[in-house]
Design an enzyme around this catalytic site. Structure first.
Site, PDB file in Angstrom:
ATOM      1  N   ASP A   1       0.884  -1.069  -0.149  1.00 26.54           N
ATOM      2  CA  ASP A   1       0.077   0.082  -0.053  1.00 26.54           C
ATOM      3  C   ASP A   1       0.730   1.233  -0.057  1.00 26.54           C
ATOM      4  O   ASP A   1       2.154   1.359   0.378  1.00 26.54           O
ATOM      5  CB  ASP A   1      -0.782  -0.150   0.989  1.00 26.54           C
ATOM      6  CG  ASP A   1      -1.700   1.261   1.371  1.00 26.54           C
ATOM      7  OD1 ASP A   1      -2.378   1.728   0.857  1.00 26.54           O
ATOM      8  OD2 ASP A   1      -1.363   1.932   2.603  1.00 26.54           O
TER       9      ASP A   1
ATOM     10  N   ASP B   1      -0.081   5.095   0.711  1.00 29.97           N
ATOM     11  CA  ASP B   1      -0.660   6.102   1.569  1.00 29.97           C
ATOM     12  C   ASP B   1      -0.489   5.569   2.913  1.00 29.97           C
ATOM     13  O   ASP B   1      -1.369   4.586   3.312  1.00 29.97           O
ATOM     14  CB  ASP B   1      -1.686   6.730   1.172  1.00 29.97           C
ATOM     15  CG  ASP B   1      -1.721   7.811  -0.062  1.00 29.97           C
ATOM     16  OD1 ASP B   1      -0.524   8.187  -0.223  1.00 29.97           O
ATOM     17  OD2 ASP B   1      -2.861   8.088  -0.887  1.00 29.97           O
TER      18      ASP B   1
ATOM     19  N   GLY C   1      -8.761   5.798   2.983  1.00 32.32           N
ATOM     20  CA  GLY C   1      -8.467   4.469   2.236  1.00 32.32           C
ATOM     21  C   GLY C   1      -9.442   4.191   1.122  1.00 32.32           C
ATOM     22  O   GLY C   1      -9.253   3.301   0.422  1.00 32.32           O
TER      23      GLY C   1
ATOM     24  N   ASN D   1      -1.112  10.332  -9.210  1.00 30.92           N
ATOM     25  CA  ASN D   1      -0.564  10.684  -7.838  1.00 30.92           C
ATOM     26  C   ASN D   1       0.610   9.587  -7.203  1.00 30.92           C
ATOM     27  O   ASN D   1       1.626  10.201  -6.934  1.00 30.92           O
ATOM     28  CB  ASN D   1      -1.603  10.302  -6.638  1.00 30.92           C
ATOM     29  CG  ASN D   1      -2.451  11.371  -6.538  1.00 30.92           C
ATOM     30  OD1 ASN D   1      -2.844  12.255  -7.570  1.00 30.92           O
ATOM     31  ND2 ASN D   1      -3.659  11.073  -5.599  1.00 30.92           N
TER      32      ASN D   1
ATOM     33  N   ASP E   1      -1.632  -0.192   6.133  1.00 31.03           N
ATOM     34  CA  ASP E   1      -1.721   0.769   7.285  1.00 31.03           C
ATOM     35  C   ASP E   1      -3.473   0.962   7.903  1.00 31.03           C
ATOM     36  O   ASP E   1      -3.713   1.396   8.718  1.00 31.03           O
ATOM     37  CB  ASP E   1      -1.535   2.008   7.223  1.00 31.03           C
ATOM     38  CG  ASP E   1      -2.087   2.796   6.335  1.00 31.03           C
ATOM     39  OD1 ASP E   1      -2.237   2.665   5.088  1.00 31.03           O
ATOM     40  OD2 ASP E   1      -2.457   4.080   6.641  1.00 31.03           O
TER      41      ASP E   1
END
Ligand SMILES: [Mg+2]
Length: 222
Positions: A9, A11, A46, A116, A168
């Site tokens: 993942d 971010d 998320g 991004n 996270d």
């Protein structure tokens, strides 16, 4: 011992971009004359943009409006990342390097849009580590659906039971487990408490990826 394949993942796991996202959403909300609070942010963290936009701003928003609004928000976000920069979280640079040295394939599996991720991988100089980069643009269902991780595994040529996902967020842990994968969860950015990540099925929960060794990761799929 089975060789693991690693899916990251981004971010909150690879980098902490939360403040960039928060200020981007706040600026976007101001532009459409709506409020956006810390609680709104926490409740949607998320999720993919269309899901966030429909949940918080316009339940009936069609795909075209979601695309337009999403782009508006992401432009604010990318400007913020470009202007202020971002750093890899503790332990990440070492793990990326050690996994690569062992020849373990690595991928990105993120809900973020391609623009991004391009920017983040470039700002952090990590693109060379990833054999596949699966973005929110590549999937039709966001986490907790396992589509993003299953797509990443397929691109790496890895079976799900070989994969270890680094996450996270609760939705991300659920996605990894729904995909039949192992999951290391990290609480460093403190958006999701250890108990909830554990309840979601995380195999290991740590405060920082600085605590994780390659041997621990290998043991998860061994
Ligand atoms: Mg995350």
């Amino acid at each position: 011992m089975t060789t693991p394949a690693i899916i990251w993942d981004v971010d909150g796991t690879l980098v902490d971009t939360a403040e960039h996202h928060f200020s981007a959403w706040k600026r976007f909300a101001e532009e459409i004359g709506q409020p956006f609070t810390r609680a709104d942010f926490a409740a949607t963290f998320g999720m993919r943009n269309p899901e966030i936009l429909r949940k918080l701003f316009e339940p009936g928003a069609d795909e075209a409006l979601c695309a337009k609004w999403g782009e508006q928000k992401e432009n604010h976000y990318r400007k913020s990342v470009r202007d202020e920069g971002t750093q890899l979280l503790p332990g990440v640079a070492r793990l990326l390097k050690e996994f690569a040295e062992r020849g373990w394939p690595q991928a990105v599996g993120s809900s973020a849009p391609l623009g991004n991720l391009d920017l983040l991988l470039s700002v952090t100089n990590t693109r060379r580590y990833f054999g596949a980069v699966i973005t929110g643009d590549d999937v039709s269902r966001g986490k907790p659906d396992p589509e993003v991780f299953l797509t990443a595994a397929a691109k790496l040529g890895a079976t799900p039971i070989r994969c270890v996902v680094f996450e996270d967020a609760v939705a991300g842990v659920e996605a990894a487990k729904a995909g039949g994968m192992k999951c290391v969860a990290v609480t460093f950015v403190k958006h999701h408490p250890a108990g909830k990540l554990r309840a979601a099925g995380a195999d290991v929960v740590v405060a920082s990826l600085g605590e994780i060794t390659v041997e621990q990761v290998a043991a998860l799929v061994g």
